[in-house]
Scaffold this motif. Structure first.
Motif, PDB file in Angstrom:
ATOM      1  N   UNK A 291       0.745  -1.121   0.048  1.00 34.28           N
ATOM      2  CA  UNK A 291      -0.071   0.014   0.071  1.00 34.28           C
ATOM      3  C   UNK A 291       0.851   1.377   0.050  1.00 34.28           C
ATOM      4  N   UNK A 292       0.613   2.352  -1.016  1.00 30.04           N
ATOM      5  CA  UNK A 292       1.157   3.570  -0.637  1.00 30.04           C
ATOM      6  C   UNK A 292       0.528   4.329   0.226  1.00 30.04           C
ATOM      7  N   UNK A 293       1.421   5.009   1.028  1.00 28.69           N
ATOM      8  CA  UNK A 293       0.951   6.040   2.053  1.00 28.69           C
ATOM      9  C   UNK A 293       1.978   7.141   2.011  1.00 28.69           C
ATOM     10  N   UNK A 294       1.477   8.256   1.551  1.00 27.90           N
ATOM     11  CA  UNK A 294       2.134   9.523   1.333  1.00 27.90           C
ATOM     12  C   UNK A 294       3.515   9.375   0.769  1.00 27.90           C
ATOM     13  N   UNK A 295       3.452   8.639  -0.293  1.00 33.90           N
ATOM     14  CA  UNK A 295       4.903   8.276  -1.040  1.00 33.90           C
ATOM     15  C   UNK A 295       5.704   7.368  -0.474  1.00 33.90           C
TER      16      UNK A 295
END
Length: 397
Positions: A291-295
């Motif tokens: 999962x991508x979170x804030x880059x």
């Protein structure tokens, strides 16, 4: 290049503010590498929008066997284990959904209305006892702990004579420094106590939540664990909010004066104290897929610790968040969590605080600390933040 993982910041600058390092991370690196005590490397999330997103995202799991614990704990098991049957807060759907649906059906409007009346009666009884005793008292022992404990007894159908027993064992389980044997002893005692109660409720149901659940298609083991979980969760958080919230108001006399001048502000008071204090400082989720979170890319299997206390002090969500302001519109705070695991008993907790704070200050208008604020012992050694004792006094008539 990824920054090196660091342990979860724990050192608080004062009684009410979260660790200062959380604010720095929130501003510069709201998704930062986190070193867990068991050697796992995961993530710490500190921004309000990001914390909210993680808690609402089904790609992040609550399952106990996947989530690493972010704080050193002497009695931590050597390996991660699945939650026992009935401990649905550490499960995902569909198991979580089934259990939560059963519990939601027990939090009826009628039961909450009847409990509100009892909360008012129990509160008055404890204020009367404080009055008779006279100053000074430890507010935790005399007021903040017994009221929610007796309320959860009423809700579950636990004999009030057993209150001190379950309080003692529950407190032992909340300690971060207890030995494995101390933890096992407390856990076993509470399990045996609750199992005996479930057996009695099946034999002779009464008008309480545990009896209501005996009609559901669940085993004694499941019901025992549900009762065990609710017994601890139902009073530890509220008790610490009553004590820590009172401490905060006594240390902010301008805010206490506002509450006294405008009793109708109690709803705002409760919500702002929940936001400002965040007695449940964090929770964990583990990614089921990348999962991508804030880059940042959180890889499958990595545990994310979401900082509730940092999120509820986020200046992007709340103006002057480090200021206690009872006039504030605090909608959107995360003190009760967010998403499918949002606290099931939050309305009951709110009622206890809406009754408890004004009743205390109305009965004792000269209530004040009996020690310097820095002498109040803080619960930095416990899972739920608060104060161990709150010595208070007042001008006796």
């Amino acid at each position: 290049m990824t920054d090196p993982a660091a342990p979860l910041p724990l050192e608080r600058p004062n009684h009410f503010d979260p660790p200062a390092a959380l604010a720095r991370l929130r501003a510069s690196d709201p998704v930062s590498p986190l070193a867990y005590p068991d050697g796992h490397t995961g993530w710490l999330v500190t921004g309000h929008a990001l914390v909210r997103a993680v808690l609402a995202d089904s790609r992040f799991s609550s399952r106990a066997e996947l989530n690493h614990f972010p704080i050193p704990r002497a009695s931590a098991p050597a390996t991660l284990q699945p939650a026992p049957p009935g401990i649905f807060t550490r499960m995902d759907p569909p198991d979580h959904t089934r259990y939560r649906h059963l519990l939601t059906g027990q939090f009826t409007v009628r039961r909450m209305r009847e409990l509100t009346t009892r909360i008012e009666q129990i509160t008055t009884e404890h204020l009367d006892a404080m009055d008779r005793h006279g100053p000074p008292v430890d507010l935790v022992e005399a007021y903040a702990m017994p009221i929610p404990a007796l309320v959860i007894c009423e809700l579950l159908g636990v004999p009030s004579t057993d209150r001190e027993r379950f309080q003692r064992h529950s407190a032992e389980l909340m300690r971060l420094d207890n030995t494995p044997q101390e933890r096992i002893t407390a856990y076993t005692a509470l399990q045996e106590f609750m199992h005996a109660l479930v057996t009695a409720k099946r034999a002779e149901p009464t008008d309480d939540m545990l009896s209501g659940l005996t009609a559901a298609d669940i085993t004694d083991e499941e019901l025992t664990n549900i009762g065990f979980m609710l017994l601890g969760a139902g009073f530890e958080t509220t008790a610490n909010m009553l004590a820590l919230g009172t401490f905060a108001l006594l240390c902010h006399p301008d805010q206490l004066a506002f509450l006294r001048a405008d009793p109708s502000s109690i709803d705002h008071t409760v919500e702002e104290l929940l936001r400002y204090l965040s007695v449940v400082p964090y929770t964990t989720r583990t990614a089921l897929e990348d999962v991508e979170l804030d880059g940042r890319v959180v890889k499958a299997g990595e545990t994310v610790t979401v900082s509730i206390s940092a999120a509820d002090r986020d200046p992007h969500r709340f103006t002057d968040p480090d200021v206690l302001d009872l006039r504030r519109q605090t909608g959107g705070h995360l003190a009760f969590g967010h998403g499918i695991h949002q606290c099931l008993g939050q309305q009951l907790a709110r009622v206890e605080m809406r009754v408890g704070y004004p009743a205390l200050f109305n009965r004792f208008p000269t209530l004040r600390l009996d020690v310097a604020p820095e002498e109040v012992p803080l619960r930095t050694d416990m899972l739920i933040y608060g104060v161990h004792r709150l010595p208070v006094t007042w001008d006796a008539a």
